[in-house]
Design an enzyme around this catalytic site. Structure first.
Site, PDB file in Angstrom:
ATOM      1  N   HIS A 106      -2.717  -3.903  -6.369  1.00 27.73           N
ATOM      2  CA  HIS A 106      -3.149  -3.380  -5.071  1.00 27.73           C
ATOM      3  C   HIS A 106      -4.632  -3.677  -4.861  1.00 27.73           C
ATOM      4  CE1 HIS A 106      -4.010   0.053  -2.128  1.00 27.73           C
ATOM      5  NE2 HIS A 106      -3.299  -0.847  -1.496  1.00 27.73           N
ATOM      6  N   SER A 129       0.835  -1.210   0.000  1.00 33.29           N
ATOM      7  CA  SER A 129       0.000   0.000   0.000  1.00 33.29           C
ATOM      8  C   SER A 129       0.862   1.248   0.000  1.00 33.29           C
ATOM      9  CB  SER A 129      -0.862   0.050   1.261  1.00 33.29           C
ATOM     10  OG  SER A 129      -1.837  -0.929   1.239  1.00 33.29           O
ATOM     11  N   ASN A 133      -5.741   5.751  -2.284  1.00 32.04           N
ATOM     12  CA  ASN A 133      -5.282   6.215  -0.979  1.00 32.04           C
ATOM     13  C   ASN A 133      -4.766   7.648  -1.041  1.00 32.04           C
ATOM     14  OD1 ASN A 133      -6.057   3.885   0.256  1.00 32.04           O
ATOM     15  ND2 ASN A 133      -4.030   2.940   0.249  1.00 32.04           N
TER      16      ASN A 133
HETATM   17  N1  NAD Z   1      -4.869  -4.591   5.473  1.00 36.89           N
HETATM   18  C1  NAD Z   1      -5.236  -3.808   4.475  1.00 36.89           C
HETATM   19  O1  NAD Z   1      -6.282  -3.142   4.504  1.00 36.89           O
HETATM   20  C2  NAD Z   1      -4.372  -3.727   3.232  1.00 36.89           C
HETATM   21  C3  NAD Z   1      -4.937  -3.239   2.043  1.00 36.89           C
HETATM   22  C4  NAD Z   1      -4.164  -3.239   0.876  1.00 36.89           C
HETATM   23  C5  NAD Z   1      -2.857  -3.670   0.929  1.00 36.89           C
HETATM   24  N2  NAD Z   1      -2.322  -4.130   2.104  1.00 36.89           N
HETATM   25  C6  NAD Z   1      -0.929  -4.614   2.073  1.00 36.89           C
HETATM   26  O2  NAD Z   1      -0.980  -6.043   2.052  1.00 36.89           O
HETATM   27  C7  NAD Z   1       0.172  -6.572   2.728  1.00 36.89           C
HETATM   28  C8  NAD Z   1      -0.276  -7.493   3.839  1.00 36.89           C
HETATM   29  O3  NAD Z   1      -1.108  -6.786   4.717  1.00 36.89           O
HETATM   30  P1  NAD Z   1      -2.074  -7.539   5.742  1.00 36.89           P
HETATM   31  O4  NAD Z   1      -2.964  -6.503   6.316  1.00 36.89           O
HETATM   32  O5  NAD Z   1      -2.660  -8.732   5.089  1.00 36.89           O
HETATM   33  O6  NAD Z   1      -1.003  -8.007   6.841  1.00 36.89           O
HETATM   34  P2  NAD Z   1      -1.138  -9.193   7.920  1.00 36.89           P
HETATM   35  O7  NAD Z   1      -0.227  -8.811   9.017  1.00 36.89           O
HETATM   36  O8  NAD Z   1      -2.567  -9.489   8.199  1.00 36.89           O
HETATM   37  O9  NAD Z   1      -0.525 -10.457   7.144  1.00 36.89           O
HETATM   38  C9  NAD Z   1       0.799 -10.569   6.762  1.00 36.89           C
HETATM   39  C10 NAD Z   1       1.163 -12.045   6.724  1.00 36.89           C
HETATM   40  O10 NAD Z   1       2.439 -12.188   6.102  1.00 36.89           O
HETATM   41  C11 NAD Z   1       3.199 -13.121   6.832  1.00 36.89           C
HETATM   42  N3  NAD Z   1       4.605 -12.800   6.592  1.00 36.89           N
HETATM   43  C12 NAD Z   1       5.331 -11.784   7.106  1.00 36.89           C
HETATM   44  N4  NAD Z   1       6.565 -11.787   6.604  1.00 36.89           N
HETATM   45  C13 NAD Z   1       6.627 -12.827   5.725  1.00 36.89           C
HETATM   46  C14 NAD Z   1       7.632 -13.332   4.869  1.00 36.89           C
HETATM   47  N5  NAD Z   1       8.847 -12.771   4.808  1.00 36.89           N
HETATM   48  N6  NAD Z   1       7.328 -14.410   4.084  1.00 36.89           N
HETATM   49  C15 NAD Z   1       6.125 -14.989   4.136  1.00 36.89           C
HETATM   50  N7  NAD Z   1       5.124 -14.545   4.940  1.00 36.89           N
HETATM   51  C16 NAD Z   1       5.379 -13.475   5.712  1.00 36.89           C
HETATM   52  C17 NAD Z   1       2.756 -12.977   8.282  1.00 36.89           C
HETATM   53  O11 NAD Z   1       2.997 -14.170   9.017  1.00 36.89           O
HETATM   54  C18 NAD Z   1       1.253 -12.679   8.115  1.00 36.89           C
HETATM   55  O12 NAD Z   1       0.484 -13.875   8.133  1.00 36.89           O
HETATM   56  C19 NAD Z   1       0.984  -5.365   3.175  1.00 36.89           C
HETATM   57  O13 NAD Z   1       1.927  -5.070   2.176  1.00 36.89           O
HETATM   58  C20 NAD Z   1      -0.070  -4.263   3.253  1.00 36.89           C
HETATM   59  O14 NAD Z   1       0.484  -2.973   3.101  1.00 36.89           O
HETATM   60  C21 NAD Z   1      -3.057  -4.171   3.256  1.00 36.89           C
END
Ligand code: NAD
Length: 373
Positions: free
Chosen positions: A139, A118, A189
């Site tokens: 995204h 993001s 965003n």
């Molecule tokens: N939450 C949102 O609303 C949202 C929206 C759009 C984009 N994003 C992006 O999506 C991505 C994930 O966000 P999220 O909210 O799902 O996070 P989250 O914390 O819910 O999930 C992340 C997962 O990745 C795993 N992880 C961490 N490092 C790792 C690695 N090196 N290899 C493999 N697995 C690994 C963790 O164990 C966890 O299960 C981020 O880049 C975030 O910016 C989030």
């Protein structure tokens, strides 16, 4: 559609992204570096599908077939057959670059690597890759299996073939894919900031959150600015605002309002904490100057969209569609411009700039688009 999709990271976003492609018939290989996340994935996927099954949106047969198409694997090496891998891991550049290196070691040369970041630049994530041409951004919005919009982000070296595959496969999974520039916040965003920021400016001037939200709802918005902050979480909103403010050099258009910081410091995060700007209450009462409040917020939305348009890599239609799909806005910024007329928008911005307090000076200067129109 044929094809194998890999997903890395089985958190909030990764789990939804797995479902997006599996529901469309893709075989999905998914992994997470945290063993407990892998172990619980099937149960969480089943829980995520349960409401659709209960509503009859999918049959038991569909439900079972979706789950059958998903394989949780132990590590990235097992993603080797994937033609497209979407990463949704922790939001740090070093972790994402290191994952890209790990994926490149096992994937076919033409496999596409997509990041769901993001706030990081896709260009930065591709830096150091052996084949940066296969790297791009996809995204998704939360919840990924529900939200229609996906922003497709190229960096200067992304190949047309990689963009075509990522776009085609994601459209085949039912998404509306909109090209977005590799600029901070991409389209949604970034262009959403004034919806919150200008409402916070009004709040700091003494207006109430309830009357501002009532004004926006009267203007056709399903939810007002503060209702949306309460839904997303004030902490998440603050982090996004601070990130964008940093990335844009602290420009007053991305000012981090004290009212938002105070809200987070006080733990009034919105729905998740039980108390927010308006939650658990509702918008209202409708103020007599509701139209002027909505015009002010829309004028700043139009202006931000104009600045983004001037930076290149997107179109008026792209911005309008992205904000309608990503934020449920009743109209996009360029439709607002057409509805109000450039003269009114310019005059509104000029009035705001003239009366802006010192810390907001230059916030309302018109974008090149408004100067020209
Ligand atoms: N939450 C949102 O609303 C949202 C929206 C759009 C984009 N994003 C992006 O999506 C991505 C994930 O966000 P999220 O909210 O799902 O996070 P989250 O914390 O819910 O999930 C992340 C997962 O990745 C795993 N992880 C961490 N490092 C790792 C690695 N090196 N290899 C493999 N697995 C690994 C963790 O164990 C966890 O299960 C981020 O880049 C975030 O910016 C989030």
């Amino acid at each position: 559609m044929d094809g194998i999709v890999g997903v890395v990271g089985l958190g909030t976003m990764g789990l939804g992204i797995v479902l997006v492609y599996a529901q469309a018939g893709f075989a999905v290989l998914a992994t997470d570096s945290f063993p407990a996340a892998r172990a619980s994935a099937r149960e969480r996927l089943t829980a995520a599908l349960a409401p659709r099954l209960a509503k009859g949106a999918i049959s038991q047969g569909d439900h079972d077939a979706i789950l059958d198409r998903i394989t949780i694997v132990d590590d990235v090496a097992a993603l080797a057959p994937a033609g497209l891998v979407v990463e949704a891991i922790i939001e740090t550049l070093a972790a994402k670059q290191s994952l890209v290196a790990g994926l490149e070691a096992v994937l076919a040369p033409d496999a596409v690597i997509a990041t769901n970041t993001s706030s990081l630049a896709v260009t930065a994530i591709a830096t150091g890759a052996k084949r940066p041409e296969r790297i791009l951004g996809l995204h998704f919005f939360n919840p990924a299996q529900v939200m229609k919009l996906v922003e497709l982000v190229a960096h200067p070296g992304t190949s047309p073939a990689a963009l075509t595959r990522a776009g085609d496969w994601t459209r085949a999974a039912g998404k509306v894919v909109i090209d977005a520039p590799d600029r901070p916040g991409f389209i949604v965003n970034r262009c959403a900031r004034p919806f919150y920021g200008e409402a916070l400016a009004l709040l700091e001037e003494g207006r109430s959150a309830g009357e501002i939200d009532a004004a926006m709802q009267a203007a056709g918005y399903r939810i007002g600015s503060f209702g949306l902050i309460d839904l997303i979480g004030a902490d998440i909103n603050l982090a996004a605002t601070e990130g964008l403010s940093r990335a844009m050099g602290g420009h007053p258009r991305y000012h981090v309002f004290a009212a938002l910081q105070d809200q987070v410091a006080a733990g009034r995060l919105g729905r998740k904490s039980g108390q927010g700007f308006v939650f658990p209450g509702e918008a209202g009462p409708l103020p007599t100057d509701a139209a002027a409040i909505a015009l002010r917020i829309e004028a700043t939305l139009v202006n931000e969209a104009g600045w983004l348009l001037a930076e290149g890599g997107t179109t008026r239609d792209g911005i309008d569609s992205a904000l309608k799909l990503g934020l449920n806005f009743p109209r996009g910024p360029f439709e607002m411009l057409a509805a109000h007329g450039a003269d009114r928008i310019r005059a509104t911005l000029a009035g705001l700039e003239a009366s802006a307090p010192a810390h907001l000076k230059t916030r309302y200067l018109p974008s090149p688009l408004l100067e020209a129109s």
